[in-house]
Scaffold this active site. Structure first.
Site, PDB file in Angstrom:
ATOM      1  N   ASP A  13       0.792  -1.256   0.000  1.00 22.97           N
ATOM      2  CA  ASP A  13       0.000   0.000   0.000  1.00 22.97           C
ATOM      3  C   ASP A  13       0.816   1.294   0.000  1.00 22.97           C
ATOM      4  OD1 ASP A  13      -1.998  -1.886   0.257  1.00 22.97           O
ATOM      5  OD2 ASP A  13      -2.878  -1.062   2.081  1.00 22.97           O
ATOM      6  N   LYS A 111      -6.928  -5.114  -2.959  1.00 23.72           N
ATOM      7  CA  LYS A 111      -7.694  -5.623  -1.819  1.00 23.72           C
ATOM      8  C   LYS A 111      -8.613  -4.530  -1.313  1.00 23.72           C
ATOM      9  CE  LYS A 111      -3.970  -4.301   1.319  1.00 23.72           C
ATOM     10  NZ  LYS A 111      -4.685  -3.282   2.076  1.00 23.72           N
ATOM     11  N   CYS A 156      -2.072  -2.597   7.676  1.00 26.88           N
ATOM     12  CA  CYS A 156      -1.952  -3.498   6.528  1.00 26.88           C
ATOM     13  C   CYS A 156      -0.641  -4.293   6.521  1.00 26.88           C
ATOM     14  CB  CYS A 156      -2.159  -2.722   5.234  1.00 26.88           C
ATOM     15  SG  CYS A 156      -3.860  -2.092   5.128  1.00 26.88           S
TER      16      CYS A 156
END
Ligand code: ZN
Length: 215
Positions: A13, A111, A156
């Site tokens: 990310d 995701k 994450c």
């Protein structure tokens, strides 16, 4: 740490919305870009993740009447932190960070696209049952060790590392190529990862191993 052919770098990310000035900025988040690029130039294989929400996603505070940013709401799968709207499909904030060297990524896995379920982890959505397919992909490729970097340490990155470990991969986090949203949360996340057998390494140890292994 010596890097071998069965190692895969998992870059979590590193996206515009998680950098300073973005919709959900991680403090000092842009500081990971340089270290991550160094790792991307070093590892034989790399996979990138992207948080990738539809508009009106259930993790956004704006999707819940009276929902406050960073509050919590009960979802069918358990408590869910409510976030500012971020990483919405089709918006500039969902893009990779400017300057991130994405060219060598062999896979980009997205995701958080299920409307009613969040997914901090690159392996399992927050309902803890819906799989993204990443574990199967990594196994089919013959990878045995997952080395993580990116954003954010306490969400994450930690969830992905714990799930990589649970899926049977040797798992290591590069501690100076990650940044956390919350200081206390990051301390707790490191403790959870250590307890689960997730290793911790510094960028310099990886670079030293690369030098030693060079012909
Ligand atoms: Zn998200």
């Amino acid at each position: 740490m010596r890097i071998v052919e069965t190692d895969v770098l998992l870059v979590v990310d590193v996206q515009v919305d998680f950098l300073p000035g973005g919709a959900l900025p991680v403090p000092d988040g842009d500081a990971v870009v340089g270290p991550v690029n160094a790792l991307l130039a070093t590892f034989p294989h790399a996979v990138l993740t992207q948080d990738w929400h539809p508009a009106g996603h259930a993790s956004f505070h704006t999707s819940h009447p009276g929902g406050e940013p960073f509050g919590t709401v009960a979802m069918p799968y358990g408590p869910q932190v409510l976030w500012p709207e971020h990483c919405v499909q089709g918006t500039p904030g969902v893009a990779f960070a400017p300057g991130l060297d994405v060219a060598r990524a062999e896979l980009v896995i997205r995701k958080g696209y299920t409307h009613a379920v969040d997914s901090y982890s690159a392996f399992l959505e927050a309902d803890r049952t819906t799989r993204t397919g990443l574990a199967g992909y990594l196994r089919e490729r013959g990878f045995t060790r997952v080395v993580l970097c990116g954003l954010a340490t306490d969400f994450c990155v930690a969830w992905s590392a714990l799930d990589a470990r649970a899926a049977g991969f040797e798992t290591v986090v590069v501690e100076d190529a990650v940044r956390g949203i919350d200081r206390d949360g990051s301390v707790a996340a490191w403790a959870r990862m250590a307890a689960a057998g997730v290793g911790r390494v510094r960028l310099a140890e990886i670079m030293a191993g690369r030098t030693a292994a060079a012909p």
